[in-house]
Motif scaffolding. Structure first.
Motif, PDB file in Angstrom:
ATOM      1  N   ASN A  53     -14.405 -47.573 -92.149  1.00 52.77           N
ATOM      2  CA  ASN A  53     -14.424 -47.754 -90.701  1.00 52.77           C
ATOM      3  C   ASN A  53     -14.214 -46.432 -89.955  1.00 52.77           C
ATOM      4  O   ASN A  53     -14.624 -46.303 -88.811  1.00 52.77           O
ATOM      5  CB  ASN A  53     -13.364 -48.769 -90.287  1.00 52.77           C
ATOM      6  CG  ASN A  53     -13.572 -49.274 -88.890  1.00 52.77           C
ATOM      7  OD1 ASN A  53     -14.677 -49.669 -88.529  1.00 52.77           O
ATOM      8  ND2 ASN A  53     -12.526 -49.263 -88.101  1.00 52.77           N
ATOM      9  N   LEU A  54     -13.605 -45.474 -90.612  1.00 52.68           N
ATOM     10  CA  LEU A  54     -13.291 -44.197 -89.979  1.00 52.68           C
ATOM     11  C   LEU A  54     -14.535 -43.515 -89.401  1.00 52.68           C
ATOM     12  O   LEU A  54     -14.532 -43.069 -88.255  1.00 52.68           O
ATOM     13  CB  LEU A  54     -12.604 -43.274 -90.986  1.00 52.68           C
ATOM     14  CG  LEU A  54     -12.155 -41.920 -90.475  1.00 52.68           C
ATOM     15  CD1 LEU A  54     -11.036 -42.087 -89.466  1.00 52.68           C
ATOM     16  CD2 LEU A  54     -11.709 -41.063 -91.624  1.00 52.68           C
ATOM     17  N   GLY A  55     -15.592 -43.436 -90.178  1.00 47.28           N
ATOM     18  CA  GLY A  55     -16.813 -42.798 -89.712  1.00 47.28           C
ATOM     19  C   GLY A  55     -17.436 -43.495 -88.528  1.00 47.28           C
ATOM     20  O   GLY A  55     -17.952 -42.857 -87.608  1.00 47.28           O
ATOM     21  N   ARG A  56     -17.341 -44.806 -88.515  1.00 44.80           N
ATOM     22  CA  ARG A  56     -17.914 -45.583 -87.417  1.00 44.80           C
ATOM     23  C   ARG A  56     -17.141 -45.352 -86.121  1.00 44.80           C
ATOM     24  O   ARG A  56     -17.721 -45.193 -85.052  1.00 44.80           O
ATOM     25  CB  ARG A  56     -17.906 -47.067 -87.766  1.00 44.80           C
ATOM     26  CG  ARG A  56     -18.586 -47.942 -86.724  1.00 44.80           C
ATOM     27  CD  ARG A  56     -18.546 -49.409 -87.093  1.00 44.80           C
ATOM     28  NE  ARG A  56     -17.217 -49.967 -87.080  1.00 44.80           N
ATOM     29  CZ  ARG A  56     -16.580 -50.354 -85.965  1.00 44.80           C
ATOM     30  NH1 ARG A  56     -17.135 -50.211 -84.797  1.00 44.80           N
ATOM     31  NH2 ARG A  56     -15.382 -50.884 -86.034  1.00 44.80           N
ATOM     32  N   VAL A  57     -15.834 -45.302 -86.209  1.00 45.01           N
ATOM     33  CA  VAL A  57     -15.007 -45.183 -85.016  1.00 45.01           C
ATOM     34  C   VAL A  57     -14.951 -43.737 -84.514  1.00 45.01           C
ATOM     35  O   VAL A  57     -14.880 -43.508 -83.317  1.00 45.01           O
ATOM     36  CB  VAL A  57     -13.572 -45.678 -85.282  1.00 45.01           C
ATOM     37  CG1 VAL A  57     -12.803 -45.826 -83.993  1.00 45.01           C
ATOM     38  CG2 VAL A  57     -13.562 -46.979 -86.005  1.00 45.01           C
ATOM     39  N   ALA A  58     -14.999 -42.780 -85.416  1.00 43.73           N
ATOM     40  CA  ALA A  58     -14.815 -41.379 -85.043  1.00 43.73           C
ATOM     41  C   ALA A  58     -16.027 -40.775 -84.353  1.00 43.73           C
ATOM     42  O   ALA A  58     -15.909 -39.774 -83.666  1.00 43.73           O
ATOM     43  CB  ALA A  58     -14.466 -40.558 -86.281  1.00 43.73           C
ATOM     44  N   GLY A  59     -17.188 -41.356 -84.555  1.00 35.75           N
ATOM     45  CA  GLY A  59     -18.394 -40.823 -83.919  1.00 35.75           C
ATOM     46  C   GLY A  59     -18.675 -39.404 -84.375  1.00 35.75           C
ATOM     47  O   GLY A  59     -18.733 -39.126 -85.570  1.00 35.75           O
ATOM     48  N   GLN A  60     -18.809 -38.491 -83.418  1.00 37.03           N
ATOM     49  CA  GLN A  60     -19.132 -37.115 -83.754  1.00 37.03           C
ATOM     50  C   GLN A  60     -17.930 -36.335 -84.291  1.00 37.03           C
ATOM     51  O   GLN A  60     -18.100 -35.238 -84.816  1.00 37.03           O
ATOM     52  CB  GLN A  60     -19.697 -36.403 -82.525  1.00 37.03           C
ATOM     53  CG  GLN A  60     -21.031 -36.959 -82.089  1.00 37.03           C
ATOM     54  CD  GLN A  60     -21.547 -36.266 -80.840  1.00 37.03           C
ATOM     55  OE1 GLN A  60     -20.830 -35.546 -80.172  1.00 37.03           O
ATOM     56  NE2 GLN A  60     -22.819 -36.498 -80.535  1.00 37.03           N
ATOM     57  N   ALA A  61     -16.739 -36.881 -84.171  1.00 38.71           N
ATOM     58  CA  ALA A  61     -15.535 -36.192 -84.636  1.00 38.71           C
ATOM     59  C   ALA A  61     -15.152 -36.621 -86.045  1.00 38.71           C
ATOM     60  O   ALA A  61     -13.976 -36.655 -86.398  1.00 38.71           O
ATOM     61  CB  ALA A  61     -14.395 -36.445 -83.662  1.00 38.71           C
ATOM     62  N   ARG A  62     -16.148 -36.922 -86.875  1.00 33.43           N
ATOM     63  CA  ARG A  62     -15.878 -37.423 -88.227  1.00 33.43           C
ATOM     64  C   ARG A  62     -15.055 -36.461 -89.063  1.00 33.43           C
ATOM     65  O   ARG A  62     -14.147 -36.871 -89.778  1.00 33.43           O
ATOM     66  CB  ARG A  62     -17.191 -37.734 -88.948  1.00 33.43           C
ATOM     67  CG  ARG A  62     -17.815 -39.012 -88.490  1.00 33.43           C
ATOM     68  CD  ARG A  62     -19.013 -39.386 -89.374  1.00 33.43           C
ATOM     69  NE  ARG A  62     -19.783 -40.402 -88.706  1.00 33.43           N
ATOM     70  CZ  ARG A  62     -20.975 -40.209 -88.181  1.00 33.43           C
ATOM     71  NH1 ARG A  62     -21.550 -39.044 -88.254  1.00 33.43           N
ATOM     72  NH2 ARG A  62     -21.601 -41.190 -87.572  1.00 33.43           N
ATOM     73  N   SER A  63     -15.365 -35.189 -89.008  1.00 28.04           N
ATOM     74  CA  SER A  63     -14.646 -34.211 -89.831  1.00 28.04           C
ATOM     75  C   SER A  63     -13.174 -34.148 -89.442  1.00 28.04           C
ATOM     76  O   SER A  63     -12.298 -34.148 -90.308  1.00 28.04           O
ATOM     77  CB  SER A  63     -15.258 -32.822 -89.680  1.00 28.04           C
ATOM     78  OG  SER A  63     -16.583 -32.825 -90.143  1.00 28.04           O
ATOM     79  N   SER A  64     -12.899 -34.102 -88.164  1.00 29.02           N
ATOM     80  CA  SER A  64     -11.508 -34.065 -87.692  1.00 29.02           C
ATOM     81  C   SER A  64     -10.780 -35.353 -88.073  1.00 29.02           C
ATOM     82  O   SER A  64      -9.636 -35.319 -88.523  1.00 29.02           O
ATOM     83  CB  SER A  64     -11.455 -33.886 -86.179  1.00 29.02           C
ATOM     84  OG  SER A  64     -12.029 -32.660 -85.812  1.00 29.02           O
ATOM     85  N   ALA A  65     -11.452 -36.468 -87.889  1.00 27.32           N
ATOM     86  CA  ALA A  65     -10.840 -37.752 -88.223  1.00 27.32           C
ATOM     87  C   ALA A  65     -10.557 -37.857 -89.716  1.00 27.32           C
ATOM     88  O   ALA A  65      -9.491 -38.324 -90.119  1.00 27.32           O
ATOM     89  CB  ALA A  65     -11.744 -38.896 -87.769  1.00 27.32           C
ATOM     90  N   ALA A  66     -11.489 -37.408 -90.544  1.00 28.88           N
ATOM     91  CA  ALA A  66     -11.283 -37.446 -91.992  1.00 28.88           C
ATOM     92  C   ALA A  66     -10.118 -36.544 -92.391  1.00 28.88           C
ATOM     93  O   ALA A  66      -9.295 -36.907 -93.242  1.00 28.88           O
ATOM     94  CB  ALA A  66     -12.552 -37.032 -92.727  1.00 28.88           C
TER      95      ALA A  66
END
Length: 127
Positions: A53-66
């Motif tokens: 779900n992280l990639g879906r919610v983070a949008g363009q900020a995937r790297s930071s969220a990961a």
């Protein structure tokens, strides 16, 4: 998870984990081992659902969220045993189970908040 959806997946995983945790209160070693297996399975499903779900919610900020996810994952793994260990020593296993059940249950609320729909014009920036 695709078939059931994120919210249903985390609810089922939490129920599985809580059922396993409850079984650790029994005196039979076989039941406790089975409870630990259910608890571990529920936690692993929760982790997989959160990561997916992280990639879906983070949008363009995937790297930071990961990066944040991994940081808190390892912080939790390192510091997470401290409070339950204190509970176990001071007030026993049933209180420790109650603490863990509360912690695990709170993931449902966090998961529901994290899975909310993003507003159409809202965007996340990765800077």
């Amino acid at each position: 998870m695709d078939k059931q959806g994120f919210r249903k997946t985390i609810v089922m995983a939490v129920l599985l984990a809580l059922a396993g945790l409850a079984l650790t209160l029994k005196l039979s070693l076989a039941i406790v081992i089975g409870g630990l297996a259910l608890l571990s399975s529920g936690i692993f499903v929760l982790q997989a659902a959160a990561t997916t779900n992280l990639g879906r919610v983070a949008g363009q900020a995937r790297s930071s969220a990961a990066g944040l996810y991994v940081t808190f994952y390892y912080l939790g793994g390192s510091l997470g045993p401290v409070l339950p260990a204190y509970f176990w020593v001071r007030v026993g296993w049933p209180a420790t189970v109650a603490l863990l059940a509360t912690t695990i249950s709170s993931t449902v609320a966090l998961g529901f908040v994290a899975s909310r729909k993003q507003a159409p014009n809202a965007t996340l920036r990765s800077e």
